[in-house]
Design a protein around this motif. Structure first.
Motif, short mmCIF file in Angstrom:
data_model
loop_
_atom_site.label_atom_id
_atom_site.label_comp_id
_atom_site.label_asym_id
_atom_site.label_seq_id
_atom_site.Cartn_x
_atom_site.Cartn_y
_atom_site.Cartn_z
N GLY A 23 -1.28 0.97 -5.46
CA GLY A 23 -2.66 1.35 -5.69
C GLY A 23 -2.81 2.43 -6.75
O GLY A 23 -3.88 3.02 -6.89
N THR A 24 -1.75 2.69 -7.50
CA THR A 24 -1.82 3.70 -8.54
C THR A 24 -2.64 3.21 -9.72
O THR A 24 -3.47 3.93 -10.26
CB THR A 24 -0.40 4.09 -9.00
OG1 THR A 24 0.32 4.57 -7.87
CG2 THR A 24 -0.43 5.16 -10.06
N PHE A 25 -2.41 1.97 -10.14
CA PHE A 25 -3.10 1.41 -11.30
C PHE A 25 -4.24 0.47 -10.92
O PHE A 25 -5.18 0.30 -11.68
CB PHE A 25 -2.12 0.65 -12.19
CG PHE A 25 -1.04 1.52 -12.76
CD1 PHE A 25 -1.35 2.64 -13.50
CD2 PHE A 25 0.29 1.23 -12.56
CE1 PHE A 25 -0.37 3.45 -14.03
CE2 PHE A 25 1.29 2.03 -13.08
CZ PHE A 25 0.95 3.14 -13.83
N PHE A 26 -4.13 -0.17 -9.77
CA PHE A 26 -5.12 -1.14 -9.31
C PHE A 26 -5.54 -0.78 -7.90
O PHE A 26 -4.72 -0.31 -7.12
CB PHE A 26 -4.54 -2.56 -9.31
CG PHE A 26 -3.89 -2.96 -10.59
CD1 PHE A 26 -4.66 -3.29 -11.69
CD2 PHE A 26 -2.51 -2.99 -10.71
CE1 PHE A 26 -4.06 -3.64 -12.90
CE2 PHE A 26 -1.90 -3.35 -11.90
CZ PHE A 26 -2.69 -3.67 -13.00
N GLN A 27 -6.78 -1.04 -7.57
CA GLN A 27 -7.25 -0.79 -6.21
C GLN A 27 -6.52 -1.74 -5.26
O GLN A 27 -6.41 -2.94 -5.51
CB GLN A 27 -8.74 -1.01 -6.10
CG GLN A 27 -9.56 0.03 -6.82
CD GLN A 27 -11.05 -0.22 -6.67
OE1 GLN A 27 -11.47 -1.27 -6.21
NE2 GLN A 27 -11.83 0.77 -7.05
N MET A 28 -6.04 -1.20 -4.17
CA MET A 28 -5.30 -2.02 -3.21
C MET A 28 -6.18 -3.10 -2.59
O MET A 28 -5.69 -4.16 -2.22
CB MET A 28 -4.67 -1.14 -2.13
CG MET A 28 -3.49 -0.37 -2.67
SD MET A 28 -2.65 0.69 -1.50
CE MET A 28 -2.73 -0.17 0.03
N GLU A 29 -7.47 -2.82 -2.49
CA GLU A 29 -8.38 -3.79 -1.90
C GLU A 29 -8.45 -5.08 -2.71
O GLU A 29 -8.85 -6.13 -2.21
CB GLU A 29 -9.79 -3.20 -1.75
CG GLU A 29 -9.88 -2.04 -0.78
CD GLU A 29 -9.33 -0.73 -1.34
OE1 GLU A 29 -9.29 -0.54 -2.59
OE2 GLU A 29 -8.91 0.11 -0.53
N SER B 75 0.14 -5.16 2.73
CA SER B 75 1.13 -4.83 3.77
C SER B 75 2.38 -4.22 3.16
O SER B 75 2.96 -3.29 3.72
CB SER B 75 1.51 -6.09 4.57
OG SER B 75 0.37 -6.61 5.23
N VAL B 76 2.79 -4.76 2.02
CA VAL B 76 3.95 -4.19 1.31
C VAL B 76 3.61 -2.77 0.85
O VAL B 76 4.41 -1.85 1.01
CB VAL B 76 4.36 -5.08 0.12
CG1 VAL B 76 5.41 -4.39 -0.74
CG2 VAL B 76 4.87 -6.43 0.60
N ALA B 77 2.43 -2.60 0.29
CA ALA B 77 2.02 -1.28 -0.22
C ALA B 77 2.00 -0.23 0.89
O ALA B 77 2.27 0.95 0.63
CB ALA B 77 0.65 -1.39 -0.88
N ALA B 78 1.71 -0.66 2.11
CA ALA B 78 1.61 0.29 3.23
C ALA B 78 2.95 0.96 3.56
O ALA B 78 2.97 2.00 4.21
CB ALA B 78 1.07 -0.42 4.47
N VAL B 79 4.07 0.39 3.09
CA VAL B 79 5.37 1.00 3.37
C VAL B 79 5.94 1.74 2.15
O VAL B 79 7.01 2.31 2.23
CB VAL B 79 6.41 -0.04 3.88
CG1 VAL B 79 5.94 -0.65 5.18
CG2 VAL B 79 6.70 -1.08 2.84
N LEU B 80 5.21 1.75 1.05
CA LEU B 80 5.69 2.40 -0.16
C LEU B 80 5.24 3.86 -0.19
O LEU B 80 4.05 4.16 -0.02
CB LEU B 80 5.17 1.68 -1.40
CG LEU B 80 5.61 0.23 -1.55
CD1 LEU B 80 4.92 -0.41 -2.74
CD2 LEU B 80 7.12 0.14 -1.68
N PRO B 81 6.15 4.79 -0.42
CA PRO B 81 5.78 6.21 -0.42
C PRO B 81 4.77 6.58 -1.50
O PRO B 81 3.93 7.46 -1.29
CB PRO B 81 7.10 6.95 -0.63
CG PRO B 81 8.13 5.94 -0.93
CD PRO B 81 7.58 4.59 -0.64
#
Length: 165
Positions: A98-104, A112-118
């Motif tokens: 979600g740094t460059f693009f909105q996760m939504e 779900s993958v993004a939810a485990v990334l620090p």
């Protein structure tokens, strides 16, 4: 080559060496943050809030990623492999967190993958602290980043040995 063998001749412990490296990377992070913020304000008229959670997130994030880099460095044997390993971890994380693009905007499975990334928690925490003035969200994300940082530092200390395998 042989840096760990050379470090073994010093009275420094692996923990002290790791902390010194993290302080150096924190200094670099703060200098980079300063340049980016000044540039953004002067060139783009950017407005944001610089507050305690934002600074604590930068410090925790710097420690977290410094320790992660040191963990990776312990298991790679040459510069080319280290670069490839770092890129294999950082590039997907940058695009999925979600740094460059909105996760939504991402499909559910990528969210779900993004939810485990620090980096997800670091990016959202900085956004909450500096852009949205959402201190509750900033502190919640700071807690996650700080816990991950402590875990990464502990692992880095455990895997760092002065003797090379």
């Amino acid at each position: 080559a042989g840096i760990f063998r050379k470090l073994a001749t010093t009275p420094m412990t692996p923990f002290e060496w790791l902390v010194a490296r993290m302080i150096w990377y924190l200094f670099i992070s703060l200098m980079t943050l300063t340049v980016v913020l000044v540039f953004g304000i002067l060139v783009f008229g950017m407005s944001m809030t610089l507050n305690a959670p934002a600074l604590l997130l930068v410090i925790s994030g710097s420690a977290m990623f410094s320790a992660l880099g040191m963990i990776i460095a312990r298991f790679v044997k040459n510069e080319e492999t280290a670069s490839a390993a770092a890129n294999a971890i950082t590039f997907p994380m940058m695009f999925l967190s979600g740094t460059f693009f909105q996760m939504e905007m991402m499909p559910d499975y990528l969210q779900s993958v993004a939810a485990v990334l620090p980096l997800t928690y670091l990016s959202q925490g900085l956004r909450d602290a500096m852009v949205y003035d959402n201190l509750e969200g900033a502190y919640l994300n700071l807690l996650v980043v700080a816990v991950i940082a402590v875990i990464f530092v502990a692992v880095a200390v455990l895997v760092t040995k002065w003797e090379e395998d």
